[in-house]
Scaffold this active site. Structure first.
Site, PDB file in Angstrom:
ATOM      1  CG  HIS A  18      -0.505  -0.016   2.525  1.00 15.02           C
ATOM      2  ND1 HIS A  18       0.347   0.956   3.000  1.00 15.02           N
ATOM      3  CD2 HIS A  18      -0.720  -0.859   3.568  1.00 15.02           C
ATOM      4  CE1 HIS A  18       0.623   0.719   4.262  1.00 15.02           C
ATOM      5  NE2 HIS A  18       0.008  -0.395   4.633  1.00 15.02           N
ATOM      6  CG  HIS A  21       4.038  -1.569   2.411  1.00 13.40           C
ATOM      7  ND1 HIS A  21       2.723  -1.869   2.167  1.00 13.40           N
ATOM      8  CD2 HIS A  21       4.315  -2.065   3.641  1.00 13.40           C
ATOM      9  CE1 HIS A  21       2.227  -2.542   3.192  1.00 13.40           C
ATOM     10  NE2 HIS A  21       3.167  -2.668   4.108  1.00 13.40           N
ATOM     11  CB  CYS A 127       1.750  -9.028  19.326  1.00 13.35           C
ATOM     12  SG  CYS A 127       0.766  -8.347  17.968  1.00 13.35           S
ATOM     13  CB  CYS A 130       4.320  -6.965  16.624  1.00 18.47           C
ATOM     14  SG  CYS A 130       3.233  -5.659  17.136  1.00 18.47           S
ATOM     15  CB  CYS A 144      -0.905  -5.736  20.302  1.00 19.00           C
ATOM     16  SG  CYS A 144       0.137  -4.812  19.144  1.00 19.00           S
ATOM     17  CG  HIS A 147      -1.045  -5.571  15.141  1.00 16.25           C
ATOM     18  ND1 HIS A 147       0.249  -5.400  15.573  1.00 16.25           N
ATOM     19  CD2 HIS A 147      -0.995  -5.622  13.785  1.00 16.25           C
ATOM     20  CE1 HIS A 147       1.056  -5.378  14.520  1.00 16.25           C
ATOM     21  NE2 HIS A 147       0.327  -5.489  13.429  1.00 16.25           N
ATOM     22  CE  LYS A 298      -3.362   1.144  12.935  1.00 17.65           C
ATOM     23  NZ  LYS A 298      -3.702  -0.152  12.444  1.00 17.65           N
ATOM     24  CE  LYS A 301      -6.287  -7.303   3.425  1.00 18.26           C
ATOM     25  NZ  LYS A 301      -6.117  -8.698   3.722  1.00 18.26           N
TER      26      LYS A 301
HETATM   27  O1  ME8 Z   1       7.570  -4.767   9.475  1.00 13.71           O
HETATM   28  N1  ME8 Z   1       3.047   4.686   6.953  1.00 13.71           N
HETATM   29  O2  ME8 Z   1       7.100  -5.506   7.339  1.00 13.71           O
HETATM   30  P1  ME8 Z   1       5.785  -4.693   6.980  1.00 13.71           P
HETATM   31  C1  ME8 Z   1       4.338   4.696   6.581  1.00 13.71           C
HETATM   32  N2  ME8 Z   1       8.702  -7.521   7.613  1.00 13.71           N
HETATM   33  N3  ME8 Z   1       5.046   3.583   6.305  1.00 13.71           N
HETATM   34  C2  ME8 Z   1       4.425   2.400   6.380  1.00 13.71           C
HETATM   35  C3  ME8 Z   1       3.056   2.320   6.750  1.00 13.71           C
HETATM   36  C4  ME8 Z   1       2.361   3.531   7.034  1.00 13.71           C
HETATM   37  N4  ME8 Z   1       1.080   3.572   7.373  1.00 13.71           N
HETATM   38  N5  ME8 Z   1       2.714   1.024   6.732  1.00 13.71           N
HETATM   39  C5  ME8 Z   1       3.827   0.320   6.365  1.00 13.71           C
HETATM   40  C6  ME8 Z   1       7.764  -5.517   8.530  1.00 13.71           C
HETATM   41  N6  ME8 Z   1       4.860   1.152   6.141  1.00 13.71           N
HETATM   42  C7  ME8 Z   1       8.918  -6.495   8.552  1.00 13.71           C
HETATM   43  C8  ME8 Z   1      10.206  -5.752   8.278  1.00 13.71           C
HETATM   44  S1  ME8 Z   1      12.838  -5.660   7.897  1.00 13.71           S
HETATM   45  C9  ME8 Z   1      14.129  -6.609   8.320  1.00 13.71           C
HETATM   46  C10 ME8 Z   1      11.443  -6.586   8.313  1.00 13.71           C
HETATM   47  C11 ME8 Z   1       6.217   0.750   5.695  1.00 13.71           C
HETATM   48  O3  ME8 Z   1       5.293  -5.305   5.721  1.00 13.71           O
HETATM   49  C12 ME8 Z   1       7.287   1.240   6.661  1.00 13.71           C
HETATM   50  O4  ME8 Z   1       8.527   1.216   6.008  1.00 13.71           O
HETATM   51  O5  ME8 Z   1       4.879  -4.616   8.126  1.00 13.71           O
HETATM   52  C13 ME8 Z   1       7.243   0.174   7.729  1.00 13.71           C
HETATM   53  O6  ME8 Z   1       8.384   0.172   8.570  1.00 13.71           O
HETATM   54  C14 ME8 Z   1       7.161  -1.068   6.859  1.00 13.71           C
HETATM   55  O7  ME8 Z   1       6.310  -0.651   5.760  1.00 13.71           O
HETATM   56  C15 ME8 Z   1       6.574  -2.268   7.566  1.00 13.71           C
HETATM   57  O8  ME8 Z   1       6.349  -3.267   6.606  1.00 13.71           O
END
Ligand code: ME8
Length: 507
Positions: A18, A21, A127, A130, A144, A147, A298, A301
């Protein structure tokens, strides 16, 4: 050649990408493109985090029994999305790849050899959203805080990593390197966590058929965060190609990890301690940006407000989206994404300011000089030339400090100046009485456009390329050094311009 290594988090494959990311990946792409532009050898790594229990749950929800098949499909969807958004990553690492598994085991064995691993019992909350062990004191009314779900209470025999061994070393490193954790608010948060709440962490969990098994005990798999963090090494050859690895994980190669504030504890505490234990250098910068909301809500989904980046890029073009998120939200702060604000900036900053400047300038070159860039007799250094050079300086300084919004403000001051320069000099009147001055004004404008195109290149690569190709210099300028690009006078008189369609048709 100077080097630069930039990473995004590896994203979970239980869901689609989204705008959140996409934001982190846009920033990594901007840094990668900028550092290439200034003449550095760059490695930009992104990828997917696949060994999580979330993957298993998501596959089950979709009634897919073959977890690997589901993972392959989801990961290729992430890769296709990043490709179609034009990101310039050098590799895409997946944690179910053999090259990753090998590197995880190698690093684990190093840490174990150092004496930092022991068997213990974890009794407490976990959790799964997380993928984190969570303290009772961190729960909000039993849930949490992130979440809003009740964590599981688990009791397991796990391997532990002696994180507490690194308390003083971590604090010392953070103190000596203020640029290590940015922005400052996040640094303070991390320091206070280390000082008050640091504990050893589990690095393994019971093997339920998914994950990387421990070499000496296949009944256990590596805890997903221990495995995932190591992607920053395995993505550049760790355990596989030592020459490549030592090129990028090197003292003289700045390493920048980007992410949002949700995952700083893993990146700023556990990860550096793992590296210290295994004798590897630490990243130079860990930058945790803020969180996005959509129309002040926020992203979730259940609220149905998850914005698909492909949809956005098809509707507006990816460059306006890149411009908007970087211009609107100071990097590091929380921000709100709204299509209304995006459209305002699109029509204002992009269509009116930049788009019009390009189209007016090139129309006048067509009209007054048969589409050929005129020669500028340059008696004195004009203000616009000085402004171009000071804007370059601001861009260099701003990009060094991750102040993307400030860089864009500076570039738009130059664009505004150029638009006013047209109004002030009135080329349509000069055409009737002073051809020499007309040539000079139009040379200055076209040369400024060339600079503007390169200044926005990292932020809006497609737009920059369109401008440079309308100026008919795209191919020849690709070979130039950064110093040559920045020099005033690069545009050769006589160059035949090729005016194209409007860059930003109004919405
Ligand atoms: O945490 N606003 O993956 P993830 C800004 N797999 N950035 C956001 C966001 C938002 N609302 N939502 C997601 C993980 N992001 C682990 C990481 S690394 C070794 C492992 C972005 O799929 C932001 O970069 O939950 C956040 O830190 C990341 O997506 C979390 O992606």
């Amino acid at each position: 050649m100077p080097r630069f290594y930039v990473t995004t988090p590896i994203y979970y494959v239980n869901d689609k990408p989204h705008i959140g990311h996409t934001y982190t990946t846009i920033v990594a792409d901007i840094l990668a493109r900028w550092h290439r532009l200034i003449g550095e050898d760059v490695f930009f790594l992104t990828g997917t985090d696949e060994n999580s229990q979330k993957t298993v749950q998501a596959a089950h929800q979709k009634k897919e029994k073959d977890i690997q098949k589901y993972t392959d499909q989801m990961s290729s969807m992430w890769q296709m999305t990043w490709d179609s958004l034009g990101f310039s990553h050098n590799d895409f690492i997946r944690t179910t790849e053999e090259r990753h598994k090998k590197g995880v085991i190698k690093l684990f064995e190093k840490i174990q050899k150092k004496g930092d691993i022991y068997k213990g019992k974890y009794k407490g909350f976990y959790c799964s959203g997380c993928e984190a062990f969570i303290k009772e004191s961190d729960l909000a009314r039993g849930k949490c805080p992130l979440h809003k779900t009740k964590p599981d209470f688990i009791e397991e025999e796990n391997l532990f990593f002696k994180l507490t061994n690194y308390k003083d070393k971590l604090l010392d490193h953070i103190k000596k390197h203020p640029e290590f954790i940015q922005p400052e608010t996040r640094r303070n948060e991390v320091v206070s966590y280390i000082e008050t709440a640091l504990e050893d962490v589990s690095i393994s969990r019971p093997n339920k058929g998914w994950g990387i098994p421990l070499p000496q005990d296949p009944k256990q798999v590596f805890y997903v965060w221990f495995d995932a963090l190591i992607n920053y090494l395995t993505g550049i050859g760790y355990g596989q190609d030592e020459t490549k690895f030592s090129k990028w994980w090197a003292k003289d190669c700045p390493i920048v990890h980007l992410m949002a504030k949700d995952i700083i504890k893993f990146h700023c505490v556990i990860w550096p301690a793992m590296l210290m234990s295994s004798g590897l250098k630490l990243p130079d910068v860990i930058f945790a940006h803020g969180f996005f909301t959509i129309d002040e809500e926020k992203i979730s989904k259940s609220l149905g407000n998850v914005i698909d980046p492909i949809f956005l890029s098809q509707k507006y073009g990816i460059d306006p989206v890149r411009y908007f998120v970087l211009r609107e939200i100071p990097f590091g702060q929380d921000g709100d994404f709204s299509t209304k604000k995006l459209e305002e900036r699109y029509n204002g900053d992009l269509a009116n300011d930049l788009g019009n400047l390009v189209s007016r300038t090139l129309t006048m070159i067509e009209k007054y000089f048969e589409s050929k860039v005129p020669a500028a007799g340059r008696p004195t250094k004009e203000e616009i030339e000085t402004l171009v050079s000071s804007t370059w300086k601001k861009a260099e300084q701003g990009l060094d400090k991750f102040q993307f919004d400030k860089v864009l403000v500076a570039i738009w001051q130059l664009i505004d100046f150029a638009n006013t320069y047209i109004e002030k000099n009135k080329p349509w009147e000069l055409a009737k009485k002073d051809e020499k001055k007309l040539a000079q004004v139009l040379y200055n404008l076209t040369e400024s456009l060339r600079h503007i195109a390169w200044m926005i290149y990292a932020f809006m690569p497609e737009t920059a390329e369109k401008i440079l190709s309308q100026l008919n210099v795209l191919e020849s300028e690709r070979k130039l050094s950064f110093d040559q690009i920045k020099k005033w006078g690069g545009l050769k008189p006589g160059t035949k311009i090729k005016k194209g369609k409007p860059l930003f048709p109004r919405i």
